[in-house]
Scaffold this motif. Structure first.
Motif, PDB file in Angstrom:
ATOM      1  N   ASN A  26       0.841  -1.200   0.000  1.00 22.96           N
ATOM      2  CA  ASN A  26       0.000   0.000   0.000  1.00 22.96           C
ATOM      3  C   ASN A  26       0.879   1.254   0.000  1.00 22.96           C
ATOM      4  O   ASN A  26       0.851   2.059   0.925  1.00 22.96           O
ATOM      5  CB  ASN A  26      -0.923  -0.012   1.225  1.00 22.96           C
ATOM      6  N   ASN A  27       1.658   1.423  -1.086  1.00 22.42           N
ATOM      7  CA  ASN A  27       2.515   2.593  -1.211  1.00 22.42           C
ATOM      8  C   ASN A  27       1.703   3.775  -1.744  1.00 22.42           C
ATOM      9  O   ASN A  27       0.907   3.608  -2.681  1.00 22.42           O
ATOM     10  CB  ASN A  27       3.679   2.322  -2.167  1.00 22.42           C
ATOM     11  N   PRO A  28       1.840   4.957  -1.219  1.00 24.21           N
ATOM     12  CA  PRO A  28       1.118   6.114  -1.730  1.00 24.21           C
ATOM     13  C   PRO A  28       1.639   6.511  -3.110  1.00 24.21           C
ATOM     14  O   PRO A  28       2.796   6.268  -3.449  1.00 24.21           O
ATOM     15  CB  PRO A  28       1.394   7.198  -0.684  1.00 24.21           C
ATOM     16  N   MET A  29       0.779   7.119  -3.938  1.00 29.22           N
ATOM     17  CA  MET A  29       1.204   7.598  -5.258  1.00 29.22           C
ATOM     18  C   MET A  29       2.187   8.747  -5.084  1.00 29.22           C
ATOM     19  O   MET A  29       2.070   9.525  -4.127  1.00 29.22           O
ATOM     20  CB  MET A  29      -0.013   8.083  -6.058  1.00 29.22           C
ATOM     21  N   PRO A  30       3.114   8.939  -6.024  1.00 29.98           N
ATOM     22  CA  PRO A  30       4.035  10.079  -5.954  1.00 29.98           C
ATOM     23  C   PRO A  30       3.246  11.391  -5.994  1.00 29.98           C
ATOM     24  O   PRO A  30       2.234  11.498  -6.688  1.00 29.98           O
ATOM     25  CB  PRO A  30       4.901   9.909  -7.204  1.00 29.98           C
ATOM     26  N   ARG A  31       3.722  12.371  -5.292  1.00 33.24           N
ATOM     27  CA  ARG A  31       2.995  13.633  -5.211  1.00 33.24           C
ATOM     28  C   ARG A  31       2.849  14.302  -6.589  1.00 33.24           C
ATOM     29  O   ARG A  31       1.805  14.890  -6.896  1.00 33.24           O
ATOM     30  CB  ARG A  31       3.706  14.575  -4.236  1.00 33.24           C
ATOM     31  N   TRP A  32       3.910  14.210  -7.420  1.00 36.17           N
ATOM     32  CA  TRP A  32       3.811  14.844  -8.735  1.00 36.17           C
ATOM     33  C   TRP A  32       2.684  14.227  -9.557  1.00 36.17           C
ATOM     34  O   TRP A  32       1.992  14.919 -10.307  1.00 36.17           O
ATOM     35  CB  TRP A  32       5.134  14.737  -9.494  1.00 36.17           C
ATOM     36  N   TRP A  33       2.484  12.892  -9.382  1.00 38.37           N
ATOM     37  CA  TRP A  33       1.402  12.225 -10.123  1.00 38.37           C
ATOM     38  C   TRP A  33       0.048  12.676  -9.605  1.00 38.37           C
ATOM     39  O   TRP A  33      -0.873  12.937 -10.375  1.00 38.37           O
ATOM     40  CB  TRP A  33       1.565  10.708  -9.967  1.00 38.37           C
ATOM     41  N   VAL A  34      -0.072  12.768  -8.279  1.00 43.26           N
ATOM     42  CA  VAL A  34      -1.338  13.201  -7.678  1.00 43.26           C
ATOM     43  C   VAL A  34      -1.677  14.621  -8.113  1.00 43.26           C
ATOM     44  O   VAL A  34      -2.814  14.926  -8.490  1.00 43.26           O
ATOM     45  CB  VAL A  34      -1.266  13.103  -6.136  1.00 43.26           C
TER      46      VAL A  34
END
Length: 287
Positions: A26-34
């Motif tokens: 359950n790794n969070p998405m990269p901030r740039w992608w979000v």
């Protein structure tokens, strides 16, 4: 609630999904992608507000910019028609020969005629005007009714064997079944073939020559080079419309094939017929 599962190797919590012993971290998405995702949502909302987008019962939302692709196309078409208007008026008032004599007007007519040819003529004569089986090649210089500008205009405008047009081209080859025996048909075919190649039996040529003079020369000419007055083809140039070879000639003499071309004048108008005549004349076979 069951305890959350922690991956032993990475120490990261898993999503709880498992397949064949494999768990998903359950790794969070990269901030740039979000942030990019959020930006596309904002862009989509802005586009829906600015341009037509949401369909309604009878139309779509107009958008605050009032843009319309149909209006843009209509404006471009109106501008094109306005630019062409002068040339179209000149074409309407001139003969085909006069159009060809004016280089600028000739170029315009060739371009317009090429477009009209693809829409109206390519189905029979082919996209390159080389003809299909039973339909003449318009690139060569073999013309049943003449290849000069006015002759081309006449043929396109009034057609060939077109019922209902008093000025249509008319020619009809009779069946020789009741006039000649099978042997005489073979002899005549052998003579015609001998004009351009070797016949299957050279002994048939001489009697066939006399039979041709008695039965065929009145339309095709004594030298078999044809007659445009009757739309009779040249039989001495090895260009064949309905099939070549002795058997094909015999079949044509027994059951002649008569092609039909529609009269295009009432369908597409005088100016377009002139443009087609100029285009066909420009293909290289025009006289």
């Amino acid at each position: 609630m069951a305890d959350k599962h922690i991956d032993e190797i990475s120490g990261v919590e898993t999503t709880g999904h498992e397949w064949d012993g494999i768990r998903e971290l359950n790794n969070p998405m990269p901030r740039w992608w979000v942030y990019t995702f959020y930006a596309t949502i904002l862009w989509g909302i802005g586009y829906a507000i600015a341009y037509p987008s949401w369909p309604l019962l009878t139309e779509a939302t107009k958008g605050v910019l009032g843009y319309s692709s149909r209006a843009e196309v209509s404006a471009e078409l109106a501008a094109a028609r306005a630019a062409q208007a002068g040339n179209m008026e000149r074409i309407a008032s001139r003969t085909v020969e006069e159009i060809i004599a004016d280089p600028q007007l000739q170029q315009f007519a060739i371009a317009a005629g090429a477009s009209a040819f693809k829409v109206n003529c390519a189905q029979c004569h082919g996209s390159g005007a080389a003809g299909a089986e039973g339909f003449p090649n318009l690139n060569d210089d073999d013309w049943l009714w003449g290849g000069d500008p006015e002759a081309l205009y006449q043929t396109i405008a009034h057609g060939v064997r077109h019922a209902g047009d008093d000025e249509t081209r008319i020619s009809e080859m009779p069946s020789f079944t009741d006039m000649l025996t099978q042997d005489e048909l073979r002899q005549t075919a052998a003579y015609v073939v001998s004009l351009t190649s070797a016949p299957s039996d050279a002994a048939l040529v001489e009697p066939g020559k006399q039979l041709f003079a008695d039965n065929c020369a009145s339309c095709h000419g004594v030298d078999a080079t044809g007659s445009r007055e009757f739309g009779a083809p040249n039989l001495a140039d090895a260009i064949w419309l309905k099939g070549s070879g002795e058997q094909a000639i015999i079949e044509q003499m027994k059951a002649p094939k008569h092609g039909v071309m529609p009269a295009w004048l009432p369908r597409i108008g005088d100016s377009t017929v002139k443009q087609l005549a100029v285009f066909v004349h420009s293909l290289g076979g025009g006289e």
